[in-house]
Design a protein around this motif. Sequence first.
Motif, PDB file in Angstrom:
ATOM      1  N   UNK A  47       0.836  -1.207   0.000  1.00 37.76           N
ATOM      2  CA  UNK A  47       0.000   0.000   0.000  1.00 37.76           C
ATOM      3  C   UNK A  47       0.872   1.259   0.000  1.00 37.76           C
ATOM      4  N   UNK A  48       1.840   1.295   0.870  1.00 38.81           N
ATOM      5  CA  UNK A  48       2.698   2.478   0.978  1.00 38.81           C
ATOM      6  C   UNK A  48       3.573   2.635  -0.264  1.00 38.81           C
ATOM      7  N   UNK A  49       4.104   1.519  -0.763  1.00 39.58           N
ATOM      8  CA  UNK A  49       4.974   1.564  -1.941  1.00 39.58           C
ATOM      9  C   UNK A  49       4.202   2.043  -3.177  1.00 39.58           C
ATOM     10  N   UNK A  50       3.012   1.489  -3.376  1.00 40.27           N
ATOM     11  CA  UNK A  50       2.198   1.866  -4.532  1.00 40.27           C
ATOM     12  C   UNK A  50       1.812   3.341  -4.466  1.00 40.27           C
ATOM     13  N   UNK A  51       1.368   3.802  -3.303  1.00 39.66           N
ATOM     14  CA  UNK A  51       0.978   5.207  -3.164  1.00 39.66           C
ATOM     15  C   UNK A  51       2.164   6.145  -3.363  1.00 39.66           C
ATOM     16  N   UNK A  52       3.324   5.739  -2.891  1.00 43.10           N
ATOM     17  CA  UNK A  52       4.491   6.627  -2.940  1.00 43.10           C
ATOM     18  C   UNK A  52       4.995   6.849  -4.354  1.00 43.10           C
ATOM     19  N   UNK A  53       4.827   5.864  -5.237  1.00 45.01           N
ATOM     20  CA  UNK A  53       5.557   5.927  -6.506  1.00 45.01           C
ATOM     21  C   UNK A  53       4.712   5.767  -7.760  1.00 45.01           C
ATOM     22  N   UNK A  54       3.379   5.727  -7.622  1.00 47.57           N
ATOM     23  CA  UNK A  54       2.526   5.623  -8.809  1.00 47.57           C
ATOM     24  C   UNK A  54       1.299   6.507  -8.684  1.00 47.57           C
TER      25      UNK A  54
END
Length: 396
Positions: free
Chosen positions: A195-202
Motif C-alpha cells: 500500500x505504501x509503496x504503490x501510493x508513494x511511486x505511482x
Amino acid sequence: MYYQSKDKNFCLYQGNSIQVLGQLKEQVDMIFADPPYFLSNGGKKIQGRRMVSVDKGDWDKADSLEYIDNFNQEWIDACNPLLKDNGTIWVCGTFHNIYSVEKCLKNAGFQIINIITWQKSDPTPTWGELHFNFSSEYIIWARKNPKSKHYFNYELMKELNGGVLMPDVWKLPTVGMWEKTCGKHPTQKPLRLLYRIVLASTRVGEVILDPFAGSCTTGIAANLLGRKFVGIDKSEDYLNLGIKRKIDIEDYSRLIEMQKRIAENPEEVTVMVNHARQETKAKMIETGICYLRAGESNGSLCVTPGFERMEYVLLHTGGNDCQLFKLKQKGCFQIWTKESLENYGFTPSHATYYIVLKFDNTMRPKFKIPNNIKERINTYRAKIRPLSDFLDFNNL
C-alpha cells in the motif's frame, strides 16, 4: 496469458519470469520485485511452540555467490526495457541477496533513490544464541534513468506521517490472518507494505509489474488503489491463489473492507473528531482552539490508545460542515478552566474543566470527509479515528 480479469486491470502470465519478460511489449510505470532471497540453508525459526525449518524450496537455494549475481543480473536486465524512462523499481531482500541486487541494479544503469528498512512490529523469533533476532527486511528503491524525473507522492507521504517527511524506516506488521482467507504463500508480503509503496511511486491508472508475483499481493494492492497489474510466476498454484484474491475484492463490500484494512497501521496518525455548535465551531476556527469537556460529565473525552499519535482535529456540527486542521503539537492537550475559555470569547456551560487542543487554523489538509460522521447519538461524542478513514482511494 494465463489470466485476465473482466476489468482487464489484473493480468497474469505463467512461466519462467526471464522468458516471459522477454515476450512482453507493454511498458510499465513501476516494478515491484520480491525475488528469491536464497536463505534456504537449513536454518530454523520458532513458529508457535515448534521449531521449524526456514527452507522455502529449491527455488530459494543457491550454491554460490556467482549464481546469485548471475540470477539477479539476468532478471533485472530483462525488466529494464519494460520500465518507462521515468519509472522506478522496488526490490525486497535480506542480507542474503540485497547486496547482490544493489550491485546488479547499478550494473543495469539504475540509480538508487532509497534503501527502506522494513522493521517488522511482530517478527517471528529466529533460533540461535549467537545472533540478534532477525526482524527487518530491506527494500531498494531505484529509478531507471537518472536524467528523467521520477514520480514521488511527496505531499501524501508527509500527510500520512503527520506533516513531516516520512523516514526510510517503516515499522509495519507482517502478513495478518485477514490476508490469508484465500490461502497463503510462504514468502507473502503484507498488503500494508505494498500500500505504501504503490501510493508513494505511482498515480491512479498506472501499470505495475511484478516478475515474481507469487500470490499476487502486489496486484491486489494495485487494484485496491486503482492501478493496473501485470504479474508473472512459475507456479500455477500460486497464480490461482492470486486469482481467488482478485475475485474476492470484486465484491464491492469486500473491496471497501479491504481498502480500509490495507490502510491501517499500528503507528498510524489519528484524528480527533469533535462536534460543536455552529457559532462555537466558528469561534474555534477563528482562535485555533478546540475544546472538549473534562471531568465527570456526559460526553467528556476518554483518553484512549491512539491519542499519542493524534495529529489532526476534525470539527463538525451534527455530522455536517466538516473541516480538518493540523494540531500544533502531536498528541498533546492542555486542561483549562471555564474562565480561561471565556477569555477567548467562548461561552462554555457544561463543565468546570476542559481539554484544549490547539491547531493551525491557516492550513486545511486535503482529505476526503467520510460519510459516516453522522451516526445518530454517537455523532455528538468526541472520538479518535485513524487518518486512513479520511483517504479518498479514487484519488490517491
